[in-house]
Design a protein around this motif. Structure first.
Motif, PDB file in Angstrom:
ATOM      1  N   GLN A  66     -12.299   6.686   1.699  1.00 33.46           N
ATOM      2  CA  GLN A  66     -11.329   6.702   3.017  1.00 33.46           C
ATOM      3  C   GLN A  66     -11.651   7.547   4.273  1.00 33.46           C
ATOM      4  N   VAL A 113      -7.315  -2.212   6.366  1.00 35.94           N
ATOM      5  CA  VAL A 113      -6.815  -0.829   6.561  1.00 35.94           C
ATOM      6  C   VAL A 113      -6.350  -0.697   7.935  1.00 35.94           C
ATOM      7  N   ASP A 137       0.901  -1.175   0.133  1.00 29.07           N
ATOM      8  CA  ASP A 137       0.057  -0.157   0.015  1.00 29.07           C
ATOM      9  C   ASP A 137       0.877   1.263   0.323  1.00 29.07           C
ATOM     10  N   ASP A 138       1.919   1.288   0.741  1.00 27.10           N
ATOM     11  CA  ASP A 138       2.939   2.335   0.646  1.00 27.10           C
ATOM     12  C   ASP A 138       3.476   2.504  -0.766  1.00 27.10           C
ATOM     13  N   GLU A 156      -8.843   6.222  -6.432  1.00 25.42           N
ATOM     14  CA  GLU A 156      -8.025   7.113  -5.449  1.00 25.42           C
ATOM     15  C   GLU A 156      -9.050   7.295  -4.293  1.00 25.42           C
ATOM     16  N   LYS A 157      -8.510   7.383  -3.134  1.00 24.28           N
ATOM     17  CA  LYS A 157      -9.071   7.703  -1.793  1.00 24.28           C
ATOM     18  C   LYS A 157     -10.179   6.647  -1.350  1.00 24.28           C
ATOM     19  N   VAL A 207      -4.982   9.137   7.239  1.00 18.61           N
ATOM     20  CA  VAL A 207      -6.266   9.682   6.361  1.00 18.61           C
ATOM     21  C   VAL A 207      -6.769  10.976   7.211  1.00 18.61           C
ATOM     22  N   ILE A 231      -6.171   2.082  -0.298  1.00 16.93           N
ATOM     23  CA  ILE A 231      -5.341   2.293   0.950  1.00 16.93           C
ATOM     24  C   ILE A 231      -5.240   1.212   1.637  1.00 16.93           C
ATOM     25  N   ASP A 288      -2.440   3.962   8.944  1.00 13.80           N
ATOM     26  CA  ASP A 288      -3.188   4.590   7.618  1.00 13.80           C
ATOM     27  C   ASP A 288      -4.246   5.235   7.811  1.00 13.80           C
ATOM     28  N   ASP A 318       0.846   4.125  -3.038  1.00 14.88           N
ATOM     29  CA  ASP A 318       0.908   5.757  -2.757  1.00 14.88           C
ATOM     30  C   ASP A 318       2.017   6.297  -3.549  1.00 14.88           C
TER      31      ASP A 318
END
Length: 458
Positions: A218, A246, A98-99, A135-136, A254, A141, A250, A102
């Motif tokens: 998110q 999640v 996940d990192d 995204e988001k 967020v 995420i 994270d 991003d």
């Protein structure tokens, strides 16, 4: 007592001095003893050449993956542009999927494939999967490295499996699934190790789950984690199959990012980077929002110009323009800020919009009446006309009283109504504050003020 801010300032100044002296051995010692999150805070205070040297040293100390998570977008891109592919490959290999996702999403479209090719093995498949989600959202995420076990497994076998897979990022919760990977329940690690060894997981799992769908925004994921005080939120697909989790780190990111974004938009600065030193980037982010203030101010000036005759005839009207505009803008911003924050946290339900509007309208009436009467007294005591027998001796206080009261009621109502309408239209309500609310209130307040003056004074 030394605060965190004092410590950060001291470390930044020390590191910059060491870089200027090219004291590499001393820099290595400082880096080795400093947390990655603290190292990331040094970069916004440095010139590009200083950042490049620090990038190389941090990469050699194998801390760059952790530091990259904390850097702002501008510095991340600077590092990726300045580093060799072999260095980047090594760093990406040690980061969670996940990192890495991003990181890749922040790159220009033409560079994403290039960097995706540097991710190898199973991690590459995970990253490609995460990049497919909007995204988001929870899918974008989530962490695909989670711990799941079949419901017929015993507690002792589960504990042994946990030992075998201890490298997984999040093992505070064990998720129980069926043969189709559908989520059935969850067990905390404490429950697992304190249960009789021969107990099936199905007997000890909690079936009351707080889960979200892949497409859940998110913000909602963060709200679920915060409301139910969980360390991870499971993410499921259309068939209720467990796709990822999640984790709380994270969730914190967020909450921080969303709050920062809302505050910047409410202040009228758009998506400016807080740590950016680029004048052009800051100018480009602020200019469109300031245009709204410019247009509103120009409109207010035009309105005042239309009543120039009244101002020449009774100049005392001019003295009250700033306070009438200012009080209206202040209460409008207060109302809109309360509503925007309430909508973001779920404390304000859009289905109860009329109840919320009535509350803010009533608040505007009370505050408007209070400050209207107070300003009326000021206008009376100031004695703007020397002749007590003059009709203006009474009429001017009446005008300013009604003007500020009406403007504050209107401002409180608009500051509540606009964010709710935008929310209904699926537009981020944070954009309703700042320039949009205050400038509209300024124009309407001036019109209302001079119309009252025309009716009562002339």
């Amino acid at each position: 007592m030394i605060t965190t801010r004092d410590r950060d300032a001291f470390l930044v100044s020390t590191v910059i001095k060491l870089i200027k002296r090219n004291a590499v051995p001393n820099l290595r010692k400082v880096i080795a003893k400093t947390h990655a999150a603290d190292i990331a805070r040094w970069f916004p205070h440095m010139r590009t050449d200083e950042k490049t040297l620090l990038f190389n040293l941090v990469a050699q100390e194998e801390l760059m993956g952790e530091v990259l998570r904390e850097l702002n977008t501008e510095d991340r891109l600077l590092f990726l542009e300045a580093s060799e592919p072999a260095v980047i490959r090594k760093i990406l290999r040690g980061m969670a999927p996940d990192d890495v996702t991003d990181l890749i999403e922040e790159l220009p479209d033409e560079r994403q494939e290039e960097f995706l090719a540097l991710v190898e093995g199973e991690a590459s498949e995970d990253v490609q999967q995460l990049l497919q989600y909007e995204e988001k959202t929870a899918g974008a995420i989530m962490n695909t490295q989670f711990f799941s076990l079949p419901e017929d497994m015993t507690a002792s076998d589960a504990v042994e499996r946990v030992r075998e897979m201890a490298d997984i990022e999040m093992v505070f919760y064990v998720y129980v699934v069926d043969t189709e990977m559908r989520l059935e329940g969850v067990i905390s690690l404490r429950q697992l190790v304190t249960t009789r060894p021969d107990t099936p997981l199905s007997d000890i799992m909690t079936t009351r789950l707080y889960k979200v769908h892949l497409s859940t925004l998110q913000e909602e994921v963060a709200r679920v984690a915060s409301r139910y005080n969980v360390l991870a939120v499971p993410v499921v697909g259309d068939e209720d199959e467990l796709m990822g989790i999640v984790t709380v780190d994270d969730v914190i990111d967020v909450i921080r990012d969303e709050n920062t974004e809302d505050m910047l938009r409410m202040a009228g600065t758009g998506d400016v980077e807080l740590g950016s030193l680029s004048v052009w980037r800051n100018t480009r982010a602020r200019a469109p929002w300031l245009l709204a203030s410019f247009v509103g101010g120009t409109a207010a000036a035009y309105v005042i110009g239309q009543f120039e005759g009244q101002l020449e005839q009774f100049a005392a009207l001019t003295a009250f323009i700033p306070i009438i505009m200012g009080m209206g803008g202040n209460i409008g911003t207060q109302s809109s800020t309360i509503i925007v924050r309430g909508l973001a946290t779920g404390e304000v339900d859009i289905q109860e919009r009329w109840k919320v509007l009535r509350r803010e309208f009533a608040t505007g009436v009370v505050l408007g009446t209070m400050y209207g009467l107070l300003l009326g007294v000021v206008a009376k005591v100031r004695d703007w006309t020397t002749d007590p027998a003059s009709p203006y001796f009474i009429r001017l206080p009446i005008v300013v009283t009604l003007a500020i009261a009406g403007n504050m009621i209107l401002a409180a109502t608009l500051g509540t109504f606009i964010p709710i309408v935008l929310k209904r239209l699926r537009i981020d309500p944070a954009i309703a504050t700042g320039p949009f609310v205050t400038t509209s209130i300024d124009v309407l307040g001036i019109v209302f003020y001079f119309m009252l003056a025309r009716v009562i004074l002339f």
